[in-house]
Each structure stands twice: as C-alpha cells, then as structure tokens.
Design a protein around this motif. Structure first.
Motif, short mmCIF file in Angstrom:
data_model
loop_
_atom_site.label_atom_id
_atom_site.label_comp_id
_atom_site.label_asym_id
_atom_site.label_seq_id
_atom_site.Cartn_x
_atom_site.Cartn_y
_atom_site.Cartn_z
N PHE A 1 0.87 -1.26 -0.15
CA PHE A 1 -0.06 -0.09 -0.01
C PHE A 1 0.95 1.43 0.03
O PHE A 1 1.52 1.60 1.19
N ILE A 2 0.87 2.15 -1.19
CA ILE A 2 1.78 3.16 -1.34
C ILE A 2 1.25 4.48 -1.64
O ILE A 2 0.45 4.48 -2.65
N GLY A 3 1.57 5.27 -0.92
CA GLY A 3 0.89 6.72 -1.16
C GLY A 3 -0.58 6.79 -1.30
O GLY A 3 -0.96 7.63 -2.19
N ASN A 4 -1.39 6.28 -0.45
CA ASN A 4 -2.74 6.31 -0.68
C ASN A 4 -3.24 7.29 0.18
O ASN A 4 -2.52 7.48 1.21
N GLY A 5 -4.55 7.96 -0.04
CA GLY A 5 -5.08 8.79 1.21
C GLY A 5 -5.32 7.87 2.41
O GLY A 5 -4.64 7.90 3.33
N TRP A 6 -6.14 6.72 2.13
CA TRP A 6 -6.35 5.64 2.93
C TRP A 6 -5.81 4.36 2.48
O TRP A 6 -6.12 3.87 1.32
N ALA A 7 -4.93 3.66 3.26
CA ALA A 7 -4.57 2.43 2.80
C ALA A 7 -5.70 1.41 2.74
O ALA A 7 -6.32 0.69 1.95
N ILE A 8 -6.45 1.19 4.00
CA ILE A 8 -7.47 0.34 4.29
C ILE A 8 -8.35 1.11 5.12
O ILE A 8 -8.16 1.73 6.23
N ARG A 9 -9.74 1.09 4.71
CA ARG A 9 -10.56 1.59 5.25
C ARG A 9 -11.73 0.67 5.69
O ARG A 9 -12.34 0.15 4.71
N VAL A 10 -11.82 0.44 6.87
CA VAL A 10 -12.96 -0.74 7.19
C VAL A 10 -14.08 -0.03 7.73
O VAL A 10 -14.09 0.73 8.66
N ILE A 11 -15.21 -0.39 7.26
CA ILE A 11 -16.77 0.14 7.76
C ILE A 11 -17.69 -0.99 8.11
O ILE A 11 -18.18 -1.46 7.36
N GLY A 12 -17.32 -1.34 9.54
CA GLY A 12 -18.54 -2.05 9.88
C GLY A 12 -18.61 -3.72 9.64
O GLY A 12 -18.15 -3.97 8.48
N ALA A 13 -18.85 -4.43 10.62
CA ALA A 13 -19.11 -5.78 10.19
C ALA A 13 -18.23 -6.44 9.71
O ALA A 13 -18.27 -7.13 8.57
N CYS A 14 -16.90 -6.35 9.82
CA CYS A 14 -15.66 -7.21 9.30
C CYS A 14 -15.00 -7.99 10.18
O CYS A 14 -14.32 -7.35 11.11
N TYR A 15 -15.12 -9.19 10.15
CA TYR A 15 -14.65 -10.17 11.34
C TYR A 15 -13.79 -11.19 10.68
O TYR A 15 -13.86 -11.77 9.72
N THR A 16 -12.79 -11.64 11.70
CA THR A 16 -11.94 -12.75 11.39
C THR A 16 -11.23 -12.69 10.26
O THR A 16 -10.94 -13.79 9.48
N ASN A 17 -10.70 -11.50 9.89
CA ASN A 17 -9.72 -11.14 8.67
C ASN A 17 -8.34 -11.23 9.00
O ASN A 17 -8.17 -10.77 10.50
N SER A 18 -7.30 -11.36 8.34
CA SER A 18 -5.98 -11.29 8.75
C SER A 18 -5.13 -10.51 7.85
O SER A 18 -5.39 -10.49 6.59
N PHE A 19 -4.37 -9.66 8.33
CA PHE A 19 -3.60 -8.80 7.67
C PHE A 19 -1.99 -9.24 7.95
O PHE A 19 -1.50 -8.70 9.05
N LYS A 20 -1.03 -9.93 7.02
CA LYS A 20 0.04 -10.30 7.38
C LYS A 20 1.02 -10.05 6.31
O LYS A 20 0.55 -10.27 5.03
N GLY A 21 2.16 -9.50 6.66
CA GLY A 21 3.24 -9.41 5.68
C GLY A 21 3.13 -8.35 4.70
O GLY A 21 3.76 -8.40 3.61
N ASN A 22 2.15 -7.38 4.93
CA ASN A 22 2.09 -6.36 4.24
C ASN A 22 2.73 -5.03 4.30
O ASN A 22 3.29 -4.78 5.35
N ASN A 23 3.21 -4.23 3.33
CA ASN A 23 3.86 -3.21 3.59
C ASN A 23 3.11 -1.74 3.44
O ASN A 23 2.22 -1.85 2.35
N PHE A 24 3.12 -0.90 4.44
CA PHE A 24 2.21 0.20 4.47
C PHE A 24 3.11 1.33 4.21
O PHE A 24 4.12 1.92 5.29
N LEU A 25 3.30 2.04 3.26
CA LEU A 25 4.31 3.08 2.83
C LEU A 25 3.68 4.27 2.41
O LEU A 25 3.31 4.53 1.40
N TYR A 26 3.76 5.16 3.31
CA TYR A 26 3.61 6.77 3.21
C TYR A 26 2.28 6.96 2.73
O TYR A 26 1.88 7.88 2.03
#
Length: 401
Positions: free
Chosen positions: A283-308
C-alpha cells in the motif's frame, strides 16, 4: 466423415469486397458446420451477423466490420465458434437493448481473440455461456456518461471462462461479471474507464491475477461473492471523492495476496466482509490504505507493506476481531534491541484523526497540524475512541521484499 467431432472435409471460404463471396453474413449462411471463413482486408458494412453453426471466422490484415451505428454486429448462438482478427466499429447505441460488438448466447467452447473493437456500446457480451476464451482483444470506447455507454467485457450467468491479455479502455465498466462462477481473469489492462476497471457481483470461485486497473472512476468493486482469489494485481491512480483501488462489500472466504495499491484515494474499502486473508500486499502513497466500515470479522493482515499513506488503517468501531501481524509500517518509530527484525514495541496503526475525519470530512484540512499530532499521540498511549486490541505486535523493521 468426422474426426473428434470435426468433419475431415471442412471447406475454406474466401470473403473479399471483389469476390463472389463479398458479404460475411451471406457467406455464413452458405457455409457448413466447422468450415472456415477467411475475411480479407477491406470494409464490410454489415450488422446483425448471426453465427448459428460451428465456424472459424478469421480476419486477414484486420478487415473492418462497420455496423454503421445500426445495431448489434456479431451474434453467436452456436458452440465451437472462433472469431479471430477482425476490426469491429460503430455499434448501435440503444436505450432499450444492450447492443454489443460481439454477443455470445448459450454457447460453449468458443474463442474470441485478437479482435479490435472501437466506437462501441457494449464490447464483448457473454450471456449464459461457458467453457470459452476471450483472449488478446483491444477494446476502446468513448464513454462520457453512464446512461449511454456500456461495458467493455461483460459476463452474465456464464461460467468456466478465461479472460486473458485484453486491453479495455474508455468504457463504463472495463470488465463486468454478474452471476458468473469459475472465471479466470488474468493479465488484462483496464484503464481510463468511466466507472470501474472491474466490477462483479454474485460471482463465486473466481480468480483474478496479474491485472492492471488504473485511473478508473472508482477502481474495482467486488460485491456479494465468495471464494475469490486476487493475486499480483496493480490498482493505481484511482482518485476522486468516492474512489478506491478496491471496494469489498459482503465478500467472504477470499485471498488477496501480492497486490499493489498505489496512489488511490482509498486502497481497499471494506464493508461486511469476513474471513479474508490479506497477505504480502503493498500500500503505497494512498489517502487511506485500508478503510474498514463495520461488520468485518476474522480477517488477517500479514506481511503487508504500508508505505507513506496519509492513513494506514481507518476503523469506525471500538470492537476488533481482525489480526494485524508482521506488517511493515513506514510511520513506525519503535526500536529493535535484539536485532531480530521485529519491533520491540507494538504498533497501533489507527490514528484518532482518521476517526475524526470519518465523521467530519472537512477536518482533513488539519491533517499536518501539530494539534492533530498531539491527539494522535494521546490516543496511542491511552486508547479511548479506537479499538485497544487493534495493533501489530510484531511490526517489521524493514520493508518486506
């Protein structure tokens, strides 16, 4: 006499402007099943060309089939049809019918390849068809308004289709699927489309790999589907007040891996989506990299790059049932005393300011202010508005390569 369902004495028909067979439509009527039409270079002013028997229709030197804006151009209703190497222009625009350059209806084992489609309404439209291939086509529209433009490649109630190496540009939705299962979409470029680069609903067990979705009105929309795999795609420069690289709405049991989300207003906008694995994405140079809007369960975020990114994670609930682990965060300021490559201090990616902006968008003008830095620091130390367990306990010290 037949060999594996194909007659051994299939004929070849030459079609040209000065030949005895000067009309594609009339030559199809004369031909027998499994014959081949070789359409020579030239301009053929024809529309509503019905292909109702197994045929190969191949262009030599990209002959132009000009529908003169009168309606649909090719309609395929037979199994075992190949359209190859034609230049189709001037599909008729209609407000009551989805006229297409090529429509395939209730057909199997078809191929549409090496076609060029311009000045179109809908491009390639597959309807209740299966076991076909849409390969290496160039589809260029002139869409200005949604109400009088169609989609580049559309699948409706179709299954077991390969959509490979196509270039789609300037249509309403570049690629659109509805009620279409077991579809593979790979190595396509979908850009500069009015609405979405890719849009699909109620379509399950589909695979999307190595595609580029760039500068579309609102990126990619994925809705009401399950068992989706999206790997090694690029989502770039989808900007606008309601734009995102990808929208996920009511998606379950999916894998999103190895993708690049670069310079989008929102990298991924997630709503009502569960049991999704987000792995090795950038995720590079976004306004929001990830935007979670309600009712999101048992997801996993692993090994990602969040850059600037302006905001790495936006979250609108105090409850968190998702796992963030082993990601790299460019704004992480912790330390690694034991030199194992993992930060010794957990990272809290949700800023209080993102919470404020979600509720009062006008406050975005304060993004770089000292006041916002102070309240973000206070929230990290003692969470009040953001989930206290939303943190990466093993933040990476170096960008995952």
């Amino acid at each position: 006499m037949f060999l594996i369902g194909v007659p051994m004495r299939a004929s070849i028909w030459k079609v040209c402007n000065t030949c005895e067979n000067s009309s594609i439509k009339e030559t199809i009527a004369r031909a027998h099943a499994y014959d081949t039409l070789l359409v020579q270079k030239g301009r053929y002013r024809e529309f509503e060309i019905l292909v109702d028997k197994p045929l190969v229709i191949r262009g030599i030197g990209y002959p132009i089939v000009d529908g003169e804006k009168k309606g649909e151009i090719f309609r395929v209703t037979s199994d075992h049809v190949t359209l190859d190497g034609l230049f189709i222009v001037n599909v008729g625009v209609s407000y009551t019918k989805d006229n297409a350059a090529i429509r395939v209806i209730q057909s199997k084992n078809f191929q549409i390849k090496n076609m060029v489609l311009e000045q179109l309404f809908f491009g390639i439209y597959l309807e209740k068809s299966s076991h076909g291939k849409v390969y290496h086509n160039r589809i260029i529209g002139e869409a200005v308004d949604e109400y009088n433009s169609g989609n580049g490649i559309q699948l409706w109630y179709s299954s077991d289709i390969e959509v490979l190496k196509n270039h789609v540009q300037g249509t309403r939705d570049g690629i659109y699927l509805e009620f279409s299962d077991r579809v593979t979409i790979s190595e396509n470029v979908s850009m500069d489309n009015l609405r979405y680069g890719l849009h699909f609903m109620f379509s399950n067990n589909d695979i999307y790999t190595n595609n580029t979705f760039e500068n579309n009105g609102a990126g990619v929309a994925v809705m009401f589907s399950k068992f989706i795999t999206m790997k090694n795609n690029t989502f770039r420069k989808n900007w606008g007040t309601a734009a995102y690289g990808m929208l996920l709405k009511e998606i379950n049991d999916a894998e999103i891996k190895g993708n690049i989300f670069e310079e989008n207003t929102i990298g991924i906008n997630i709503e009502g989506s569960n049991r999704i694995k987000y792995t090795d994405n950038d995720f590079i140079g976004n306004g929001w990299a990830i935007r979670v809007i309600g009712a999101c369960y048992t997801n996993s975020f692993k090994g990602n790059n969040f850059l600037y990114n302006s905001f790495d994670i936006s979250y609108n609930s105090k409850l968190n049932d998702n796992v963030f682990e082993g990601n790299f965060w460019s704004s992480y300021t912790g330390y690694d005393l034991d030199k194992d490559g993992i930060g010794d201090v957990p990272y809290r990616p949700v800023k209080l300011f993102s919470y404020v902006v979600n509720r009062t968008p006008e406050t975005i003008v304060l993004l770089r202010s000292l006041f916002m830095d102070i309240i973000d620091f206070s929230e990290r130390v003692s969470p009040v508005f953001t989930p206290d367990n939303l943190k990466d306990a093993q933040p990476l010290m170096k960008v995952r390569s």
